[in-house]
Design an enzyme around this catalytic site. Structure first.
Site, PDB file in Angstrom:
ATOM      1  N   ARG A 389      -6.594   5.143   6.757  1.00 15.96           N
ATOM      2  CA  ARG A 389      -5.542   4.217   6.302  1.00 15.96           C
ATOM      3  C   ARG A 389      -5.974   2.750   6.337  1.00 15.96           C
ATOM      4  NH1 ARG A 389       0.397   6.450   8.427  1.00 15.96           N
ATOM      5  NH2 ARG A 389       0.230   8.532   7.524  1.00 15.96           N
ATOM      6  N   ASN A 425      -9.667   9.616   5.618  1.00 21.79           N
ATOM      7  CA  ASN A 425      -8.346  10.228   5.518  1.00 21.79           C
ATOM      8  C   ASN A 425      -7.353   9.197   5.003  1.00 21.79           C
ATOM      9  OD1 ASN A 425      -6.244  12.349   6.267  1.00 21.79           O
ATOM     10  ND2 ASN A 425      -5.533  10.595   7.477  1.00 21.79           N
ATOM     11  N   GLU A 426      -6.640   9.547   3.934  1.00 27.93           N
ATOM     12  CA  GLU A 426      -5.598   8.684   3.378  1.00 27.93           C
ATOM     13  C   GLU A 426      -6.119   7.278   3.111  1.00 27.93           C
ATOM     14  OE1 GLU A 426      -2.258   9.083   6.039  1.00 27.93           O
ATOM     15  OE2 GLU A 426      -1.926  11.175   5.479  1.00 27.93           O
ATOM     16  N   ASN A 427      -7.287   7.213   2.485  1.00 25.45           N
ATOM     17  CA  ASN A 427      -7.882   5.914   2.163  1.00 25.45           C
ATOM     18  C   ASN A 427      -7.207   5.237   0.979  1.00 25.45           C
ATOM     19  OD1 ASN A 427     -10.404   7.910   3.029  1.00 25.45           O
ATOM     20  ND2 ASN A 427     -10.295   5.979   4.147  1.00 25.45           N
TER      21      ASN A 427
END
Length: 820
Positions: A389, A425-427
């Site tokens: 994130r 993850n969730e970039n």
């Protein structure tokens, strides 16, 4: 004061030298003092108490390692968890058995920035809370031993002080926008290691086999730690089969001891294959012989062939294997991230007993203990770096990501369980920087992808939820949360097929939903009538909020264990008829703490686990067992449901989760017949009965058969037919006591004294007196502020052999008390 010396941080010394660590390493668990604040300087950690300083200020507390700064405040409902500097200190007796040997501190993980001091000399610094690292303190110790302070004040011991810091920092990964706590402390084991002046820094043992399992190949290469520049050595290597039988050995003289040295290549026919059912491990043993002494070590390896088929399933050793997975966060009740080895062993065994053959380690490199257990238990692994994130920072940020990827791959290179290196993850989640540039994120993702393949060409790369980078990595997982953040769980298969068609290799990680342990429902799917179905099932910004936006189960559902059992049941029965599916991983195995969910029924907890934060199994654990395990099992839904409700004479459904071929149900001693299991007969694979409960106490038994084996289960509960109104009063009682721990329960009743079985009021426990609430556990029965479950809530009290008054407050109701 000591003269400041040059120091070296050895990023990977002895990471793979397991036998050497076992012989020459000591876990530094005891005799530590801790301070949860910063010091004015290192002098405050070591200055003597005496004339001019009669009191120790600030006051340190005694702790043991591993230790997490946020063991309790991570789930304290009244505060934000502490993010800042903390200090640890101890005194070590150094007795290195090697002449001119090296004395090393080996950190298995500390968060998030760490500085190490010998007396007042800073000897090392490290950024990153999850990779292993080492500090060579040999020279600093030698310098300190020359001083009068060493002899007089410290009586021949070495003062070691360690500063950890988990302060918010936008130029550090992971982002504080992540849905987990960025913990502080020395929360994994810290070891004191003695090594000769020449030892193995990294040893890479690459075990390969063809898909048919006919020919295995082992290649061993290594890098050495050689601070004194020794130029000659001999390395002896040998390979042992899984039973310990010697298969081959090698003896090689080395004249050059720098760089990455190729040491041995060996072929063997028809090796015993490592698989999830039979995780056979070979042992590579080595001994380095030099003028500095002998350094021994060993590595476990496994021969297995992996293949993520493009537009198809996953193959292990030439055969399709449906990956049946879950996730793990490093988080536990009462200790935060400082899980001990027995705790980790219990957790991993519980996963295997549930039928797991795959795990994604979210969202960071995890303990060597976890990886060793995955190897020995037969659990395939996706392990990833904490680029999670927030967007993409500057060069300091990028360098940390590169370093942590390199460390993760090199430190865990030899584990046969690992099949995927996760790059992020969730970039696609912005917020930490004014700029959110997709092309720059793509460029950096490509760089990490290339770096991973350069270090380890044999494994796949993957990311989850960043569609604009899905073409870069080998394996991609989109966001599909059917029945929770979007749509109904019946949308799952269609949504999955649509996402599968978009990418080269598809693996679905993260699905499921929250459940408030001990909360059950007679009509758990009621909220589905409000939900728009047939569309996208992804998670979008704001979907995790409990307020506003479109109707969704995460906001409008009842958060019962009953609903999540149905959702999981549907997913698992569908997965059995998706031959192209590589696999999935349920999110997560265990409830964990998170700073961004203060309003959940247990504040600051992500409650999507199939077990609570203290390992207490929820009902959903047994749904997985019924689909994924072979050992005969049977479980009647409702072991933690003390009161069911409905009309008198109304038939109520009883669900039985079992992997047996048939089961027979009994209500109050009377048989209501047998049924055959059929995985496609939803719910409960056909093992469900509508039964006429009696008002008051009921007993349900089941007998299930699988071949010649028989298993049974039983539950008892009350059946309430009285209707209730609005909660009007609280009733608080002690319901149990074991030794010096009492359990109290509060119930909500209406004005006619009928228990309100659907009440979800906020309950606030308090205590005064000799005892102490056992709270801040992050569980339904270990939180002083918690939403009621079926009109009740419980908590335990440590009595301390005294008298206490427990109180319960709930808005709009009269506060009640009871004496213990």
């Amino acid at each position: 004061m000591l003269k400041k010396i040059k120091y070296i941080t050895l990023l990977s010394l002895l990471f793979t030298s397991k036998l050497l660590l076992a012989q020459q390493s000591v876990r530094l668990n005891n005799n530590w003092e801790f301070l949860r604040q910063d010091l004015g300087g290192i002098w405050e950690a070591v200055r003597p108490v005496g004339l001019g300083n009669p009191e120790a200020v600030p006051i340190w507390q005694s702790v043991t390692l591993p230790h997490c700064v946020n063991a309790l405040d991570a789930v304290d409902p009244e505060v934000n968890y502490y993010q800042g500097p903390s200090w640890y200190r101890t005194q070590l007796a150094i007795n290195n058995p090697y002449q001119k040997g090296r004395t090393i501190l080996h950190f298995e993980g500390a968060g998030q920035k760490t500085e190490v001091y010998v007396y007042t000399t800073k000897v090392a610094a490290h950024v990153g809370g999850y990779d292993e690292w080492t500090v060579d303190i040999t020279d600093a110790v030698a310098e300190f031993e020359k001083t009068e302070v060493y002899k007089k004040q410290f009586k021949g011991k070495i003062p070691v002080s360690i500063r950890t810091d988990n302060s918010r920092d936008l130029e550090m990964i992971p982002s504080d926008l992540s849905d987990f706590n960025v913990y502080g402390g020395i929360y994994r084991y810290l070891n004191l290691v003695y090594a000769p002046a020449l030892s193995v820094d990294k040893l890479f043992a690459k075990a390969e086999v063809d898909a048919q399992g006919k020919l295995g190949k082992l290649n061993v290469h290594a890098q050495f730690y050689n601070p004194k520049g020794i130029d000659k050595a001999t390395i002896q290597l040998q390979l042992l089969d899984p039973s310990g039988k010697l298969l081959a050995k090698s003896n090689k003289k080395l004249d050059a001891l720098s760089g990455n040295l190729d040491l041995w290549t060996f072929e063997l026919k028809k090796p015993q294959l490592w698989s999830t059912d039979k995780p056979a491990q070979y042992t590579v043993q080595y001994e380095v012989i030099s003028s500095a002494g002998n350094a021994k070590g060993e590595e476990k390896v496994g021969f297995r062939h992996i293949d993520f088929i493009e537009k198809g399933p996953f193959n292990l050793n030439g055969k399709r294997l449906l990956l049946r997975g879950t996730h793990r966060h490093e988080d536990h009740a009462g200790v935060g991230s400082a899980m001990t080895e027995p705790m980790i062993r219990q957790e991993m065994q519980m996963m295997k007993d549930m039928g797991v053959n795959f795990i994604r380690l979210g969202h960071y490199q995890q303990s060597r203990i976890v990886l060793n257990l995955c190897d020995s238990l037969g659990i395939l692994v996706w392990e990833e770096i904490p680029w999670c994130r927030g967007g993409l920072g500057g060069e300091v940020y990028k360098q940390q990501a590169r370093r942590m990827l390199t460390n993760m791959v090199e430190q865990h290179y030899n584990h046969p369980s690992i099949v995927i290196w996760g790059l992020g993850n969730e970039n696609d989640w912005p917020g930490d920087f004014p700029e959110f540039d997709k092309e720059k994120i793509r460029t950096f993702m490509k760089e990490l992808n290339d770096l991973s393949h350069k270090i380890d060409p044999a494994r796949y790369t993957a990311i989850r939820r960043c569609d604009f980078c899905s073409d870069i990595v080998d394996v991609y997982s989109p966001s599909i949360w059917a029945g929770w953040y979007r749509g109904a769980y019946t949308d799952y298969k269609k949504a999955t097929e649509e996402e599968f068609a978009k990418v080269k290799r598809f693996l679905h990680v993260e699905w499921g939903g929250d459940s408030h342990a001990l909360r059950h429902s007679e009509n758990p799917d009621k909220a589905l009538s409000k939900i728009k179905t047939g569309g996208s099932a992804d998670e979008r910004a704001g979907d995790a909020s409990l307020y506003g936006g479109a109707a969704r189960i995460s906001k409008d559902g009842d958060w019962s264990e009953s609903y999540i059992a149905n959702l999981i049941d549907w997913h698992l029965k569908e997965q059995e008829n998706m031959p192209w599916l590589s696999g999935t991983a349920y999110w997560p195995f265990k409830d964990f703490s998170t700073a961004i969910r203060p309003d959940n029924p247990v504040p600051y907890m992500n409650q999507k686990g199939v077990v609570e934060r203290d390992f207490t199994k929820k009902e959903s654990y047994y749904v997985f067992q019924s689909y994924w395990t072979e050992k005969p099992m049977v479980h009647i839904y409702g072991h933690t449901w003390p009161v069911r409700w409905g009309d008198e004479g109304e038939e109520k459904m009883v669900k039985v989760y079992s992997n047996c071929s048939e089961a027979e149900i009994f209500l109050n001693g009377k048989s209501f017949g047998s049924k055959k299991r059929n995985s496609q007969d939803y719910p409960a694979a056909g093992l469900r009965w509508n039964l006429p409960f009696l008002k008051g106490e009921n007993t349900v038994n089941v007998i299930a058969k699988k071949g010649k084996e028989t298993v049974t289960d039983e539950i008892k509960f009350n059946y309430q037919t009285e209707k209730w109104g609005k909660p009007n009063r609280l009733v608080l009682k002690k319901i149990a006591q074991q030794d010096d721990v009492a359990t109290v329960e509060v119930k909500l009743y209406d004005d006619k004294n009928v228990q309100c079985l659907d009440a979800i009021n906020w309950i606030n426990f308090g205590l005064t007196g000799d005892g102490k609430l056992i709270d801040n556990q992050g569980t339904s029965s270990g939180s002083r502020k918690v939403q009621a479950y079926n009109g009740r809530a419980i908590i335990k009290v440590k009595l301390n052999k005294g008298t206490s008054i427990v109180s319960v407050r709930s808005d709009g109701l009269k506060t009640v008390f009871t004496e213990l």
